[in-house]
Design a protein around this motif. Structure first.
Motif, PDB file in Angstrom:
ATOM      1  N   UNK A 204       0.808  -1.220   0.000  1.00 48.92           N
ATOM      2  CA  UNK A 204       0.000   0.000   0.000  1.00 48.92           C
ATOM      3  C   UNK A 204       0.842   1.271   0.000  1.00 48.92           C
ATOM      4  N   UNK A 205       2.134   1.135  -0.306  1.00 47.64           N
ATOM      5  CA  UNK A 205       3.008   2.307  -0.295  1.00 47.64           C
ATOM      6  C   UNK A 205       4.022   2.232  -1.433  1.00 47.64           C
ATOM      7  N   UNK A 206       4.598   3.375  -1.749  1.00 44.32           N
ATOM      8  CA  UNK A 206       5.652   3.414  -2.765  1.00 44.32           C
ATOM      9  C   UNK A 206       6.858   2.606  -2.304  1.00 44.32           C
ATOM     10  N   UNK A 207       7.130   2.585  -1.006  1.00 48.01           N
ATOM     11  CA  UNK A 207       8.245   1.805  -0.466  1.00 48.01           C
ATOM     12  C   UNK A 207       8.047   0.315  -0.727  1.00 48.01           C
ATOM     13  N   UNK A 208       6.814  -0.166  -0.570  1.00 45.28           N
ATOM     14  CA  UNK A 208       6.524  -1.578  -0.826  1.00 45.28           C
ATOM     15  C   UNK A 208       6.705  -1.899  -2.300  1.00 45.28           C
ATOM     16  N   UNK A 209       6.210  -1.022  -3.170  1.00 47.45           N
ATOM     17  CA  UNK A 209       6.370  -1.226  -4.617  1.00 47.45           C
ATOM     18  C   UNK A 209       7.852  -1.237  -4.975  1.00 47.45           C
ATOM     19  N   UNK A 210       8.619  -0.288  -4.432  1.00 51.62           N
ATOM     20  CA  UNK A 210      10.060  -0.244  -4.708  1.00 51.62           C
ATOM     21  C   UNK A 210      10.749  -1.529  -4.261  1.00 51.62           C
TER      22      UNK A 210
END
Length: 100
Positions: free
Chosen positions: A76-82
């Motif tokens: 649910x975050x850009x950090x997770x996607x990265x």
């Protein structure tokens, strides 16, 4: 057009003949675009597609990478996607998001 090397499936909570339920569609607003841009920036041979409910609501938002059959929770975050895209590049999935 050639088939992509990998396919990323992103749950969007849709159910046949019903309104979306669960949290996946509510918590991924803007992340699909961010994911697509990250894939292009990294030059990955990956296609992103949204899905109906993947029946893991309590662990969502859920993302699945095929053909590796890697399931990720709490994306649910850009950090997770990265972290997930970094894992695609390095060949090692980020353990903190793996669904077991």
């Amino acid at each position: 057009m050639a088939l992509p090397e990998k396919l990323i499936l992103v749950c969007q909570s849709f159910r046949v003949g019903k309104e979306p339920k669960g949290i996946c569609h509510k918590q991924t607003d803007g992340l699909l675009q961010y994911m697509e841009e990250g894939i292009l920036d990294r030059g990955l041979d990956v296609q992103v597609a949204t899905t109906g409910c993947l029946k893991q609501c309590e662990k969502g938002p859920v993302v699945v990478i095929q053909p590796d059959n890697l399931w990720f929770k709490g994306v649910s975050s850009e950090e997770a996607v990265d972290a997930i895209l970094d894992g695609l590049e390095s060949g090692s999935a980020p353990a903190e998001y793996l669904l077991s």
